[in-house]
Design an enzyme around this catalytic site. Structure first.
Site, PDB file in Angstrom:
ATOM      1  N   TYR A 114      78.851  72.836  60.466  1.00 53.82           N
ATOM      2  CA  TYR A 114      78.631  71.764  59.482  1.00 53.82           C
ATOM      3  C   TYR A 114      79.982  71.401  58.875  1.00 53.82           C
ATOM      4  O   TYR A 114      81.012  71.523  59.523  1.00 53.82           O
ATOM      5  CB  TYR A 114      77.595  72.238  58.455  1.00 53.82           C
ATOM      6  CG  TYR A 114      77.000  71.102  57.658  1.00 53.82           C
ATOM      7  CD1 TYR A 114      76.438  69.995  58.296  1.00 53.82           C
ATOM      8  CD2 TYR A 114      77.021  71.127  56.273  1.00 53.82           C
ATOM      9  CE1 TYR A 114      75.908  68.944  57.572  1.00 53.82           C
ATOM     10  CE2 TYR A 114      76.489  70.090  55.532  1.00 53.82           C
ATOM     11  CZ  TYR A 114      75.940  68.999  56.183  1.00 53.82           C
ATOM     12  OH  TYR A 114      75.425  67.956  55.454  1.00 53.82           O
ATOM     13  N   LYS A 169      52.220  68.694  73.904  1.00 53.86           N
ATOM     14  CA  LYS A 169      53.066  68.083  74.924  1.00 53.86           C
ATOM     15  C   LYS A 169      54.505  68.603  74.789  1.00 53.86           C
ATOM     16  O   LYS A 169      55.155  68.928  75.790  1.00 53.86           O
ATOM     17  CB  LYS A 169      53.041  66.564  74.727  1.00 53.86           C
ATOM     18  CG  LYS A 169      53.588  65.776  75.882  1.00 53.86           C
ATOM     19  CD  LYS A 169      52.516  65.592  76.940  1.00 53.86           C
ATOM     20  CE  LYS A 169      52.985  64.691  78.035  1.00 53.86           C
ATOM     21  NZ  LYS A 169      51.881  64.127  78.800  1.00 53.86           N
TER      22      LYS A 169
END
Length: 471
Positions: A114, A169
């Site tokens: 970060y 899915k």
């Protein structure tokens, strides 16, 4: 058709039981007499000489599950403490999660993953956005997008009801192709809004999997997104189904010794799946097809046809047949149903040619009883898991997207779909092929990798063909 007990309706009942020699056998017998199947049983000591028994059993539906509990509760000396629905338990809190691929153990790790270190990568991508496929999750991520308008076979249930399906899915993408997929359930069924929203989020993904969007909206959504985006857009209800049907039909024809170009095919269903199956069959070499929708045979001159039906009429039914479905299958070699239950009888199948092939894919109740169809057809396939030759989209979409992502493809073509189908068919070896094994298991280790390799090869070939010639 009589539905068989299924793990989809599996319950675990915690019982307090009198401790005597016949206690457990009485419970098992009560479940079986009520039509259930005991799949697991755990017995532990209770209090004051009694037993605690956890009985797991499969039922045919929710009402049947309740009747199994009632049957157990009706046994003298048995009390029911708790009943758990195993399917709902599996979904508690959702089925997927996000995990970091890099360690964040100290300030050094944090400074690179970060701020401030990430700013260097951001500036590099601002200067060269193409590097996003190399430096971000874009290279291995797919958006699974739905508007909830055609959830499974249940209809227009909306985005919240669609979410567990899209989660599933995404889990399948990860399990079978190691792809990071994200469920995106849109609270709109406006075509313009769907297209605009998907286009807006596309930079974060390497591909778009459209799912459970009703026809004819799905056709326009896919067409417009393909024209707008530089990543492949794939409507699984259409193209995933088509790939698996073509693969299964390829092997079924091998079993009966026929050729795709020489057989008469009758199809029931002209929606999203039916139209995609038809297009792929024609691309693969089919020459004689008649298609039916809920208004009958699609043919030239039929009034009230939309753009999709007009295309079908232009590419099928050369003789202009306008009779009923039973008349069309008389003398046909192949029947493919992606429509509605019970529209065909065993007597209709009997009138097909010798070595006939029946794909009855309506779910959960097929177009014709599979057991009855087997009396006359050489090969029968369904969409159900309790019969051999299940036509299941999970055989296609993980490998298709794995190949597309690996090739960094910007589009998906019909050539890729046909290649995927042929690769899937070839997973079944010649000495394995038979009437009850024309399509491999979804857990076969070569399915996703074989499909991926075929799609990747076509994608890279297409990409090479678009490159500028060298000096």
């Amino acid at each position: 058709m009589t539905m068989a007990p299924s793990v989809s309706y599996s319950i675990t009942a915690r019982l307090d039981v009198a401790s005597h020699g016949r206690a457990v056998s009485e419970i098992t017998r009560a479940v079986e007499q009520a039509g259930g199947v005991v799949t697991a049983l755990d017995v532990t000591p209770g209090q004051r000489g009694r037993l605690r028994v956890d009985v797991t059993c499969a039922a045919t539906d929710t009402a049947h599950a309740e009747s199994l509990v009632a049957a157990m509760a009706g046994i003298a000396g048995v009390s029911v403490h708790k009943v758990s629905d195993r399917t709902f338990l599996l979904h508690l809190g959702g089925k997927i999660e996000m995990r970091s691929k890099v360690p964040l153990r100290n300030r050094d790790d944090l400074s690179m993953a970060y701020t401030p270190g990430v700013a260097r990568v951001s500036l590099a991508l601002a200067a060269n956005p193409e590097d996003a496929r190399r430096l971000t999750i874009k290279r291995n991520s797919v958006a699974v997008v739905t508007d909830g308008s055609a959830v499974l076979g249940l209809g227009n249930l909306g985005p919240y009801a669609a979410l567990p399906v899209m989660e599933g899915k995404a889990a399948l993408f990860k399990r079978f192709a190691d792809i990071d997929a994200w469920p995106i359930c849109l609270d709109t069924q406006n075509t313009d809004e769907i297209v605009r929203t998907v286009a807006a989020i596309a930079p974060g993904f390497g591909g778009i999997n459209l799912e459970d969007i009703s026809a004819p909206r799905c056709f326009e959504v896919e067409r417009r997104l393909r024209a707008m985006l530089d990543i492949p857009v794939f409507h699984d209800d259409q193209h995933g189904t088509a790939i698996v049907v073509l693969a299964a039909l390829t092997n079924a024809l091998r079993v009966v010794g026929k050729d795709l170009a020489g057989v008469k095919i009758v199809m029931a269903g002209a929606g999203a799946a039916g139209t995609a199956v038809l297009r792929l069959l024609l691309d693969a070499g089919a020459t004689s097809v008649i298609v039916f929708d809920d208004r009958g045979a699609v043919h030239h001159g039929r009034p009230g046809m939309n753009e999709s039906l007009t295309w079908i009429a232009e590419h099928t039914n050369a003789d202009g047949y306008f009779g009923d479905l039973a008349g069309a299958v008389h003398g046909a070699d192949v029947f493919i149903g992606v429509s509605a239950p019970g529209i065909l009888s065993a007597e209709d199948v009997k009138m097909m040619n010798d070595g006939s092939i029946v794909f009855a894919l309506a779910n959960p109740e097929p177009e014709v009883d599979p057991d009855a169809a087997r009396e006359y057809a050489a090969v029968v396939a369904t969409g159900r898991s309790d019969y051999p030759n299940q036509i299941n989209n999970v055989l296609a979409f993980p490998g298709v997207f794995r190949g597309l992502l690996d090739a960094q493809s910007r589009q998906i073509t019909d050539r890729m779909l046909v290649a995927a189908a042929r690769a899937l068919a070839d997973v079944v070896l010649p000495d394995e092929l038979g009437p009850d094994y024309i399509i491999p298991s979804v857990f076969h280790p070569d399915v996703a990798s074989g499909v991926a390799a075929a799609v990747r090869a076509v994608a890279l070939e297409a990409d090479a063909g678009t490159q500028e010639p060298g000096p």
